[in-house]
Design an enzyme around this catalytic site. Sequence first.
Site, PDB file in Angstrom:
ATOM      1  N   TYR A   2       0.851  -1.196   0.000  1.00 10.03           N
ATOM      2  CA  TYR A   2       0.000   0.000   0.000  1.00 10.03           C
ATOM      3  C   TYR A   2       0.884   1.242   0.000  1.00 10.03           C
ATOM      4  CZ  TYR A   2      -3.547   3.364   1.485  1.00 10.03           C
ATOM      5  OH  TYR A   2      -4.366   4.448   1.580  1.00 10.03           O
ATOM      6  N   TYR A  33      -3.502   5.030   8.547  1.00  7.59           N
ATOM      7  CA  TYR A  33      -2.814   3.758   8.300  1.00  7.59           C
ATOM      8  C   TYR A  33      -1.681   3.648   9.317  1.00  7.59           C
ATOM      9  CZ  TYR A  33      -1.713  -0.254   5.307  1.00  7.59           C
ATOM     10  OH  TYR A  33      -1.530  -1.522   4.795  1.00  7.59           O
TER      11      TYR A  33
HETATM   12  P1  ZID Z   1      -8.482  -9.609   3.814  1.00  2.00           P
HETATM   13  O1  ZID Z   1      -9.055  -9.469   5.168  1.00  2.00           O
HETATM   14  O2  ZID Z   1      -9.319 -10.268   2.759  1.00  2.00           O
HETATM   15  O3  ZID Z   1      -7.112 -10.417   3.834  1.00  2.00           O
HETATM   16  C1  ZID Z   1      -6.211 -10.413   4.889  1.00  2.00           C
HETATM   17  C2  ZID Z   1      -6.113 -11.853   5.347  1.00  2.00           C
HETATM   18  O4  ZID Z   1      -4.999 -12.011   6.228  1.00  2.00           O
HETATM   19  C3  ZID Z   1      -7.352 -12.317   6.119  1.00  2.00           C
HETATM   20  O5  ZID Z   1      -7.889 -13.455   5.482  1.00  2.00           O
HETATM   21  C4  ZID Z   1      -6.793 -12.677   7.492  1.00  2.00           C
HETATM   22  O6  ZID Z   1      -7.461 -13.771   8.048  1.00  2.00           O
HETATM   23  C5  ZID Z   1      -5.357 -13.024   7.124  1.00  2.00           C
HETATM   24  N1  ZID Z   1      -4.412 -13.014   8.248  1.00  2.00           N
HETATM   25  C6  ZID Z   1      -4.233 -12.052   9.192  1.00  2.00           C
HETATM   26  N2  ZID Z   1      -3.264 -12.423  10.042  1.00  2.00           N
HETATM   27  C7  ZID Z   1      -2.807 -13.632   9.617  1.00  2.00           C
HETATM   28  C8  ZID Z   1      -1.813 -14.549  10.079  1.00  2.00           C
HETATM   29  N3  ZID Z   1      -1.091 -14.289  11.172  1.00  2.00           N
HETATM   30  N4  ZID Z   1      -1.612 -15.706   9.392  1.00  2.00           N
HETATM   31  C9  ZID Z   1      -2.355 -15.982   8.300  1.00  2.00           C
HETATM   32  N5  ZID Z   1      -3.305 -15.170   7.802  1.00  2.00           N
HETATM   33  C10 ZID Z   1      -3.523 -14.009   8.465  1.00  2.00           C
HETATM   34  O7  ZID Z   1      -8.027  -8.155   3.373  1.00  2.00           O
HETATM   35  P2  ZID Z   1      -7.320  -7.578   2.066  1.00  2.00           P
HETATM   36  O8  ZID Z   1      -7.708  -8.296   0.843  1.00  2.00           O
HETATM   37  O9  ZID Z   1      -7.547  -6.124   2.158  1.00  2.00           O
HETATM   38  O10 ZID Z   1      -5.782  -7.838   2.370  1.00  2.00           O
HETATM   39  C11 ZID Z   1      -4.917  -8.551   1.528  1.00  2.00           C
HETATM   40  C12 ZID Z   1      -3.642  -7.754   1.283  1.00  2.00           C
HETATM   41  O11 ZID Z   1      -3.966  -6.602   0.507  1.00  2.00           O
HETATM   42  C13 ZID Z   1      -2.974  -7.243   2.573  1.00  2.00           C
HETATM   43  O12 ZID Z   1      -1.573  -7.348   2.434  1.00  2.00           O
HETATM   44  C14 ZID Z   1      -3.387  -5.787   2.582  1.00  2.00           C
HETATM   45  O13 ZID Z   1      -2.499  -4.973   3.312  1.00  2.00           O
HETATM   46  C15 ZID Z   1      -3.341  -5.487   1.084  1.00  2.00           C
HETATM   47  N6  ZID Z   1      -4.010  -4.224   0.723  1.00  2.00           N
HETATM   48  C16 ZID Z   1      -5.359  -4.106   0.853  1.00  2.00           C
HETATM   49  C17 ZID Z   1      -5.967  -2.882   0.610  1.00  2.00           C
HETATM   50  C18 ZID Z   1      -7.457  -2.726   0.635  1.00  2.00           C
HETATM   51  O14 ZID Z   1      -7.994  -1.658   0.334  1.00  2.00           O
HETATM   52  N7  ZID Z   1      -8.199  -3.794   0.933  1.00  2.00           N
HETATM   53  C19 ZID Z   1      -5.131  -1.737   0.417  1.00  2.00           C
HETATM   54  C20 ZID Z   1      -3.771  -1.955   0.126  1.00  2.00           C
HETATM   55  C21 ZID Z   1      -3.220  -3.187   0.337  1.00  2.00           C
HETATM   56  C22 ZID Z   1      -5.472  -0.555   1.202  1.00  2.00           C
HETATM   57  O15 ZID Z   1      -5.435  -0.677   2.424  1.00  2.00           O
HETATM   58  N8  ZID Z   1      -6.776   3.189  -0.325  1.00  2.00           N
HETATM   59  C23 ZID Z   1      -6.938   2.903   0.975  1.00  2.00           C
HETATM   60  C24 ZID Z   1      -6.516   1.669   1.483  1.00  2.00           C
HETATM   61  C25 ZID Z   1      -5.923   0.736   0.634  1.00  2.00           C
HETATM   62  C26 ZID Z   1      -5.785   1.056  -0.688  1.00  2.00           C
HETATM   63  C27 ZID Z   1      -6.208   2.286  -1.154  1.00  2.00           C
END
Ligand code: ZID
EC number: 1.3.1.9
Length: 229
Positions: free
Chosen positions: A171, A181
Amino acid sequence: GKRAFIAGVADDNGYGWAIAKALAAAGADILVGTWVPALNIFETSLRRGKFDGSRRLPNGSLMEIVKVYPLDAVFDSPEDVPEDIRTNKRYAGSSNWTVKEVAESVKNDFGSIDILVHSLANGPEVTKPLLETSRKGYLAALSASSYSYISLLQHFLPIINPGGATISLTYIASERSIPGYGGGMSSAKAALESDTKVLAFEAGRKKQIRVNTISAGPLGSRAAKAIGF
Ligand code: ZID
């Protein structure tokens, strides 16, 4: 066909699910790693058809998840698991969920993979400004969101076929100051991005494995909703 392991899928709202679908549509076999505390509800929902609508692929078929592995990516091997987690009700029902053990299980089940996706992050103090973040919260964010990628790559590298690819999600708060954040999550993404360059060099030299990260746009995942984004 290719085989992909996607770490960080626990529902059909996040990036991991969407990436799994894109890979399935391209013909890959899909394995997922699901955070242990979320495993039960994810597997139950899958079984009961709750995700059938979002399993639909462009050709009309439903994405098949070949196997769901319980995973907690903050623990590398059983020796690292503290007593309170080991005996926790939500963990005691599953086994072999440390990174090393999951890689071993995938090896035993399938021999090798071609694609490794890291789609997980956790920052317990993400709603706190960095200036108010505790050492514990900061290190927890780095452990779950940055080191987890190093650990996954370390343990899966021996079973990723040469020419394979790995990717994580980052991000832009890593490089620009974005209020909201917090908790060290901006630091965790900066580490992830720097590590990507070093790991790309190392894994590329060692096994011709590509290492990349994508800076994601906003998606209304469970993780994003938790921080009000
Ligand atoms: P998600 O909740 O679907 O996925 C995260 C997963 O991690 C979940 O299934 C959790 O159960 C799992 N998890 C947490 N801790 C553990 C652990 N210890 N062991 C195993 N699993 C674990 O959320 P998602 O799809 O948003 O996240 C996936 C990736 O995308 C992460 O690396 C985020 O940081 C990244 N990401 C998401 C977003 C977003 O908007 N959803 C953005 C950037 C990066 C972002 O935050 N404007 C504002 C915000 C953003 C972008 C633009």
